[in-house]
Design an enzyme around this catalytic site. Structure first.
Site, PDB file in Angstrom:
ATOM      1  N   HIS A 146      39.476  -5.397  37.982  1.00  0.00           N
ATOM      2  CA  HIS A 146      38.710  -4.216  38.401  1.00  0.00           C
ATOM      3  C   HIS A 146      38.912  -3.946  39.890  1.00  0.00           C
ATOM      4  CE1 HIS A 146      34.602  -2.217  39.196  1.00  0.00           C
ATOM      5  NE2 HIS A 146      35.422  -1.323  38.698  1.00  0.00           N
ATOM      6  N   GLU A 158      37.969  -7.496  41.280  1.00  0.00           N
ATOM      7  CA  GLU A 158      37.203  -8.417  40.434  1.00  0.00           C
ATOM      8  C   GLU A 158      38.081  -8.843  39.255  1.00  0.00           C
ATOM      9  OE1 GLU A 158      32.599  -6.980  41.042  1.00  0.00           O
ATOM     10  OE2 GLU A 158      33.750  -5.923  39.533  1.00  0.00           O
TER      11      GLU A 158
HETATM   12  P1  NAI Z   1      41.795   9.473  36.159  1.00  0.00           P
HETATM   13  O1  NAI Z   1      41.178  10.478  35.267  1.00  0.00           O
HETATM   14  O2  NAI Z   1      42.081   9.828  37.578  1.00  0.00           O
HETATM   15  O3  NAI Z   1      43.168   8.979  35.511  1.00  0.00           O
HETATM   16  C1  NAI Z   1      43.288   8.572  34.175  1.00  0.00           C
HETATM   17  C2  NAI Z   1      44.737   8.820  33.737  1.00  0.00           C
HETATM   18  O4  NAI Z   1      44.917   8.195  32.471  1.00  0.00           O
HETATM   19  C3  NAI Z   1      45.084  10.290  33.566  1.00  0.00           C
HETATM   20  O5  NAI Z   1      46.234  10.576  34.325  1.00  0.00           O
HETATM   21  C4  NAI Z   1      45.313  10.453  32.074  1.00  0.00           C
HETATM   22  O6  NAI Z   1      46.338  11.377  31.768  1.00  0.00           O
HETATM   23  C5  NAI Z   1      45.719   9.057  31.669  1.00  0.00           C
HETATM   24  N1  NAI Z   1      45.457   8.726  30.279  1.00  0.00           N
HETATM   25  C6  NAI Z   1      44.372   9.036  29.535  1.00  0.00           C
HETATM   26  N2  NAI Z   1      44.503   8.531  28.297  1.00  0.00           N
HETATM   27  C7  NAI Z   1      45.705   7.899  28.247  1.00  0.00           C
HETATM   28  C8  NAI Z   1      46.379   7.150  27.256  1.00  0.00           C
HETATM   29  N3  NAI Z   1      45.859   6.987  26.038  1.00  0.00           N
HETATM   30  N4  NAI Z   1      47.574   6.599  27.567  1.00  0.00           N
HETATM   31  C9  NAI Z   1      48.105   6.771  28.798  1.00  0.00           C
HETATM   32  N5  NAI Z   1      47.514   7.483  29.781  1.00  0.00           N
HETATM   33  C10 NAI Z   1      46.314   8.015  29.514  1.00  0.00           C
HETATM   34  O7  NAI Z   1      40.853   8.181  36.067  1.00  0.00           O
HETATM   35  P2  NAI Z   1      40.647   7.033  37.152  1.00  0.00           P
HETATM   36  O8  NAI Z   1      39.586   7.422  38.090  1.00  0.00           O
HETATM   37  O9  NAI Z   1      41.966   6.618  37.667  1.00  0.00           O
HETATM   38  O10 NAI Z   1      40.033   5.879  36.224  1.00  0.00           O
HETATM   39  C11 NAI Z   1      40.826   5.115  35.359  1.00  0.00           C
HETATM   40  C12 NAI Z   1      40.076   3.870  34.940  1.00  0.00           C
HETATM   41  O11 NAI Z   1      39.710   3.129  36.098  1.00  0.00           O
HETATM   42  C13 NAI Z   1      38.773   4.124  34.190  1.00  0.00           C
HETATM   43  O12 NAI Z   1      38.620   3.110  33.222  1.00  0.00           O
HETATM   44  C14 NAI Z   1      37.727   4.010  35.263  1.00  0.00           C
HETATM   45  O13 NAI Z   1      36.481   3.614  34.768  1.00  0.00           O
HETATM   46  C15 NAI Z   1      38.313   2.911  36.120  1.00  0.00           C
HETATM   47  N6  NAI Z   1      37.873   2.877  37.509  1.00  0.00           N
HETATM   48  C16 NAI Z   1      37.751   4.034  38.237  1.00  0.00           C
HETATM   49  C17 NAI Z   1      37.327   3.978  39.554  1.00  0.00           C
HETATM   50  C18 NAI Z   1      37.214   5.219  40.366  1.00  0.00           C
HETATM   51  O14 NAI Z   1      36.552   5.171  41.415  1.00  0.00           O
HETATM   52  N7  NAI Z   1      37.805   6.328  39.967  1.00  0.00           N
HETATM   53  C19 NAI Z   1      36.995   2.681  40.216  1.00  0.00           C
HETATM   54  C20 NAI Z   1      37.250   1.532  39.389  1.00  0.00           C
HETATM   55  C21 NAI Z   1      37.633   1.647  38.079  1.00  0.00           C
END
Ligand code: NAI
Length: 502
Positions: A146, A158
């Site tokens: 994480h 983490e």
């Molecule tokens: P985001 O929405 O910016 O990016 C997600 C990406 O995953 C998108 O480009 C999308 O096209 C792609 N995607 C969706 N489904 C897919 C699939 N089945 N196969 C391949 N690609 C796929 O989201 P973000 O903010 O980067 O978050 C991603 C993960 O990280 C989530 O689980 C979130 O909870 C976690 N996270 C986010 C934080 C933040 O501050 N944004 C901090 C720590 C963890």
């Protein structure tokens, strides 16, 4: 048996090229490893590559990275067009949409695509690693990794151990995190892992103070910044992360811990979400923001235009308070029936002080002497108090050079109860074994930019002081929210440092 990732090239699959995935890919290649980057959305991974290359070019321009080094890092980034291209990955980090069903499906597909020894890690913030692993054949290879946003700037990662996760998988991810230039902390799978759980005290106690009408968001934030050294107050922080993010996170953690009142949030939080006042991104949250992102806030400072009090009495002997009052230019006299009466309670509200000491509640003004009182002092008075007395004390205290905040009656003012809650939740995290004591402080300082970790804070305030503040809060409010952690209670009673293991 997971491979030793401490040296040599490592093939790291990164799934999802959004805000997090692109950061993870960047620290992978700058850590001397290969990143295989995949995103389901057309062009998303290529866009992420351009973004990462731009970041590396900027690092070169600023002299933070050599041109050769950047070129070599760029060569280690491969955009791929499907999970099958992950066949050679030794570890895959998933950073896709936060949806359990989608993540489960991706993990099941991944298991078919990669070798038997490959490690599968999720960057999820709010889902259980065990739940993501539930559909996998080899659950022992599944863990959490994480990261924090923005990844290249936030040093903490983490490493989340689920019940089935193998020890060598945890060790391998710890080594991988270090290769990426991060500081890994091993934490147990559970609601909010460590940092997001530990952060609940700060935001929810801020909300509690506003909920009860004790202080405004601007007042709470000013006290936490000026008197307690936090970079941001809880309301500024909520507006920055977004109410649409932190309200559901709060509810998930509260329910995940079976309604432990210490983690409860307050209706104001949900009201903002319902109203679409999500913080900076919508131009309005706890605060309003102008077109340039500037915060529009009421003043946190008390009116200091009154004639300063020059003769004051004490409700009870208090050396520190007496010294402060003399420095401010007042004579400390026997109560003459007309002068302000001052007290510096720990954990009690002004009402309780008046009742206990017999001081005249109409003239009683309580001063918080905890925290950096050279920068900001907090005063409060009981219901029915004479505002003129409070204003004269505010004017007097402003003479010390500190800013003064005047709030409504509160057990523990702002700073005492906010810090006691942060310290207590940190102690509880130690008690329930989410992470090792030393790691709790590392994680909370790196993950949340706290001036010090909750266990160090406990020791700085004094475990017995924290226990006393919570004891008053619990008795005065009658609420379980303020019950002390047994970790805190035992160390306070035995005079031991907060990091002492069980
Ligand atoms: P985001 O929405 O910016 O990016 C997600 C990406 O995953 C998108 O480009 C999308 O096209 C792609 N995607 C969706 N489904 C897919 C699939 N089945 N196969 C391949 N690609 C796929 O989201 P973000 O903010 O980067 O978050 C991603 C993960 O990280 C989530 O689980 C979130 O909870 C976690 N996270 C986010 C934080 C933040 O501050 N944004 C901090 C720590 C963890």
């Amino acid at each position: 048996m997971a491979r030793d990732f401490r040296s040599g090239n490592v093939m790291v699959g990164v799934i999802g090229a959004g805000a997090m995935g692109r950061g993870i890919a960047q620290v992978t290649i700058t850590g001397g490893m290969t990143a295989l980057l995949y995103d389901a959305a057309d062009g998303a991974a290529a866009a992420a590559r351009s973004f990462i290359f731009g970041m590396l070019d900027r690092a070169v321009d600023k002299g933070r990275m050599g041109a050769d080094e950047a070129a070599a890092a760029k060569d280690r980034l491969q955009v791929v067009d499907g999970l099958d291209a992950m066949a050679d990955a030794e570890v895959v980090i998933e950073a896709i949409v936060e949806n359990l069903d989608v993540k489960r499906a991706v993990f099941a597909d991944l298991e078919r695509a990669v070798g038997d020894d490959a490690i599968l890690a999720s960057n999820t913030s709010s889902l259980r690693i065990a739940a993501i692993a539930a559909g996998c054949e080899r659950k022992q290879r599944v863990a959490g990794l994480h990261f924090f946003n923005p990844v290249p700037l936030m040093k903490l990662v983490e490493v989340v151990r689920a019940p089935a996760t193998d020890d060598d998988v945890v060790a391998a991810l710890d080594a991988l995190g270090r290769r990426m230039g991060r500081v890994p902390v091993v934490v147990r799978d559970g609601p909010g892992f460590l940092v997001n759980l530990g952060g609940r005290a700060f935001t929810t106690e801020g909300l509690r103070l506003a909920h009860e009408g004790i202080a405004t968001p601007a007042q709470v934030d000013a006290v936490m910044r000026d008197a307690c050294g936090f970079r941001m107050g809880p309301f500024e922080l909520m507006d920055l992360t977004g109410i649409d993010v932190n309200f559901p996170a709060s509810m998930a953690i509260y329910n995940g811990y079976f309604q432990d009142r210490r983690m409860a949030t307050y209706p104001l939080h949900e009201s903002l979400r319902e109203a679409g006042r999500l913080g900076r991104k919508t131009g309005q949250g706890h605060y309003r923001y102008d077109g340039k992102g500037g915060k529009i806030a009421d003043s946190a400072d008390a009116d200091i235009s009154a004639e300063p009090a020059r003769r004051v009495a004490l409700a009870e002997a208090h050396e520190g308070l007496e010294k402060l009052l003399r420095e401010a230019g007042a004579a400390v006299i026997e109560d003459d029936g007309a002068c302000p009466v001052l007290a510096a309670p720990l954990g009690e509200d002004a009402t309780a002080v008046a009742v206990r000491t017999g001081a005249d509640a109409r003239r009683l003004v309580a001063v918080d002497l905890t925290g950096d009182i050279g920068r900001r002092l907090t005063i409060m008075s009981a219901p029915g108090a004479d505002p003129a007395q409070r204003d004269r004390v505010a004017a007097l205290l402003a003479g010390t050079g500190a800013a003064v905040t005047a709030i409504h009656d509160s057990p523990g003012f702002i700073a005492q109860r906010m810090r006691a809650m942060v310290a207590n939740l940190g102690c509880e995290i130690a008690q329930i074994g989410v992470a090792a004591p030393a790691d709790i402080d590392t994680a909370m300082t790196l993950g949340l930019n706290y001036p010090l970790g909750p266990l160090a804070l406990t020791d700085e305030m004094g475990a017995d002081t924290v226990l006393a503040i919570l004891g008053h809060l619990q008795r005065i409010t009658g609420e379980e929210r303020y019950r002390p952690s047994q970790w805190l209670r035992r160390r306070a009673l035995l005079g031991l440092p907060a990091t002492t293991p069980d």
